[in-house]
Design a protein around this motif. Sequence first.
Motif, PDB file in Angstrom:
ATOM      1  N   UNK A   3     -11.344   1.215  -1.933  1.00  0.00           N
ATOM      2  CA  UNK A   3      -9.914   1.424  -1.746  1.00  0.00           C
ATOM      3  C   UNK A   3      -9.161   0.798  -2.922  1.00  0.00           C
ATOM      4  N   UNK A   4      -8.140   1.481  -3.334  1.00  0.00           N
ATOM      5  CA  UNK A   4      -7.256   1.013  -4.398  1.00  0.00           C
ATOM      6  C   UNK A   4      -6.722  -0.387  -4.070  1.00  0.00           C
ATOM      7  N   UNK A   5      -6.762  -1.301  -5.043  1.00  0.00           N
ATOM      8  CA  UNK A   5      -6.342  -2.689  -4.798  1.00  0.00           C
ATOM      9  C   UNK A   5      -4.855  -2.800  -4.432  1.00  0.00           C
ATOM     10  N   UNK A   6      -4.029  -1.951  -5.033  1.00  0.00           N
ATOM     11  CA  UNK A   6      -2.604  -1.989  -4.680  1.00  0.00           C
ATOM     12  C   UNK A   6      -2.395  -1.569  -3.237  1.00  0.00           C
ATOM     13  N   UNK A   7      -3.162  -0.593  -2.789  1.00  0.00           N
ATOM     14  CA  UNK A   7      -3.068  -0.153  -1.396  1.00  0.00           C
ATOM     15  C   UNK A   7      -3.579  -1.252  -0.460  1.00  0.00           C
ATOM     16  N   UNK A   8      -4.671  -1.895  -0.838  1.00  0.00           N
ATOM     17  CA  UNK A   8      -5.200  -3.001  -0.024  1.00  0.00           C
ATOM     18  C   UNK A   8      -4.163  -4.123   0.104  1.00  0.00           C
ATOM     19  N   UNK A   9      -3.530  -4.460  -1.009  1.00  0.00           N
ATOM     20  CA  UNK A   9      -2.509  -5.514  -0.994  1.00  0.00           C
ATOM     21  C   UNK A   9      -1.322  -5.113  -0.122  1.00  0.00           C
ATOM     22  N   UNK A  10      -0.925  -3.852  -0.220  1.00  0.00           N
ATOM     23  CA  UNK A  10       0.184  -3.360   0.607  1.00  0.00           C
ATOM     24  C   UNK A  10      -0.166  -3.466   2.093  1.00  0.00           C
ATOM     25  N   UNK A  11      -1.417  -3.124   2.439  1.00  0.00           N
ATOM     26  CA  UNK A  11      -1.866  -3.204   3.835  1.00  0.00           C
ATOM     27  C   UNK A  11      -1.912  -4.654   4.307  1.00  0.00           C
ATOM     28  N   UNK A  12      -2.425  -5.545   3.461  1.00  0.00           N
ATOM     29  CA  UNK A  12      -2.509  -6.965   3.825  1.00  0.00           C
ATOM     30  C   UNK A  12      -1.132  -7.577   4.053  1.00  0.00           C
ATOM     31  N   UNK A  13      -0.159  -7.126   3.268  1.00  0.00           N
ATOM     32  CA  UNK A  13       1.194  -7.682   3.358  1.00  0.00           C
ATOM     33  C   UNK A  13       2.131  -6.871   4.246  1.00  0.00           C
ATOM     34  N   UNK A  14       1.649  -5.735   4.742  1.00  0.00           N
ATOM     35  CA  UNK A  14       2.471  -4.896   5.615  1.00  0.00           C
ATOM     36  C   UNK A  14       3.615  -4.218   4.882  1.00  0.00           C
ATOM     37  N   UNK A  28       5.254  -1.294   3.892  1.00  0.00           N
ATOM     38  CA  UNK A  28       5.337   0.139   4.175  1.00  0.00           C
ATOM     39  C   UNK A  28       5.937   0.904   2.993  1.00  0.00           C
ATOM     40  N   UNK A  29       6.943   0.342   2.357  1.00  0.00           N
ATOM     41  CA  UNK A  29       7.547   1.019   1.202  1.00  0.00           C
ATOM     42  C   UNK A  29       6.534   1.198   0.077  1.00  0.00           C
ATOM     43  N   UNK A  30       5.693   0.207  -0.125  1.00  0.00           N
ATOM     44  CA  UNK A  30       4.661   0.310  -1.166  1.00  0.00           C
ATOM     45  C   UNK A  30       3.664   1.413  -0.825  1.00  0.00           C
ATOM     46  N   UNK A  31       3.368   1.576   0.457  1.00  0.00           N
ATOM     47  CA  UNK A  31       2.484   2.658   0.894  1.00  0.00           C
ATOM     48  C   UNK A  31       3.066   4.008   0.483  1.00  0.00           C
ATOM     49  N   UNK A  32       4.342   4.211   0.773  1.00  0.00           N
ATOM     50  CA  UNK A  32       4.966   5.491   0.457  1.00  0.00           C
ATOM     51  C   UNK A  32       5.129   5.696  -1.056  1.00  0.00           C
ATOM     52  N   UNK A  33       5.302   4.612  -1.787  1.00  0.00           N
ATOM     53  CA  UNK A  33       5.357   4.723  -3.247  1.00  0.00           C
ATOM     54  C   UNK A  33       4.000   5.195  -3.778  1.00  0.00           C
ATOM     55  N   UNK A  34       2.918   4.633  -3.236  1.00  0.00           N
ATOM     56  CA  UNK A  34       1.562   5.061  -3.626  1.00  0.00           C
ATOM     57  C   UNK A  34       1.330   6.521  -3.260  1.00  0.00           C
ATOM     58  N   UNK A  35       1.797   6.921  -2.072  1.00  0.00           N
ATOM     59  CA  UNK A  35       1.609   8.310  -1.635  1.00  0.00           C
ATOM     60  C   UNK A  35       2.430   9.285  -2.470  1.00  0.00           C
ATOM     61  N   UNK A  36       3.581   8.858  -2.929  1.00  0.00           N
ATOM     62  CA  UNK A  36       4.398   9.719  -3.788  1.00  0.00           C
ATOM     63  C   UNK A  36       3.672   9.996  -5.105  1.00  0.00           C
ATOM     64  N   UNK A  37       2.976   8.989  -5.613  1.00  0.00           N
ATOM     65  CA  UNK A  37       2.235   9.148  -6.863  1.00  0.00           C
ATOM     66  C   UNK A  37       0.899   9.862  -6.647  1.00  0.00           C
ATOM     67  N   UNK A  38       0.330   9.720  -5.435  1.00  0.00           N
ATOM     68  CA  UNK A  38      -0.984  10.304  -5.136  1.00  0.00           C
ATOM     69  C   UNK A  38      -1.013  10.765  -3.675  1.00  0.00           C
ATOM     70  N   UNK A  39      -0.490  11.976  -3.413  1.00  0.00           N
ATOM     71  CA  UNK A  39      -0.375  12.456  -2.033  1.00  0.00           C
ATOM     72  C   UNK A  39      -1.714  12.607  -1.289  1.00  0.00           C
TER      73      UNK A  39
END
Length: 200
Positions: free
Chosen positions: A1-12, A14-25
Amino acid sequence: MDEQLRTAAENGEVDALYTKLAADPYMLDRIDHIPIADTPLHVAAVAGRTHFAMEVANLKPSLASKLNHMGLSPLHLALQHKCIKMVRGLIRTNSQLIRVKAKGIITPLHYVAQIEDPDLLAEFLSACPSSIEDTTVHCETVVHVAIRNGSIRCFKVLVGWLRRVEKEDVLNWKDEDGNTALHTAVSSGQTEASFDFFSP
């Protein structure tokens, strides 16, 4: 799993999740194609990040039933880490998650009987009545599991529920050694449980 996504999940985050999805749907789709994976839902469950977990479960429901390398689903992890708010949220989105079989073919229902949480056990039975039919790798029912773990309060909830829904035949199901739950209660000296079998 992408480290930025892991960090976003660990910290909760949600905005970072959607930013990642915008760049990589297709990011969550790729994770979903891996048969056994630590998903953002697993990470959020361990970290107790309920809102993040619910967002991911909404975006990609299939991730909620995926097992990680330890053989555990996000719901199993949420139970282990006592994230009851997340547990309730996940089963509200899909009650069949109660039937997901982890390592040892242990379902969340079995796990709740092990940790002796009679209230959550009752909620699980109400949300997914068919989960009572699931057995472990040792052919144990949730009744066997409750007795083996000395969870008398859970055992009483189970017996009462089985009587109410007229499924008392589950009490006669045998484990891999040919023992019913009553045999298990008697052999382990659980006299209170044994008595409950014969109480009206």
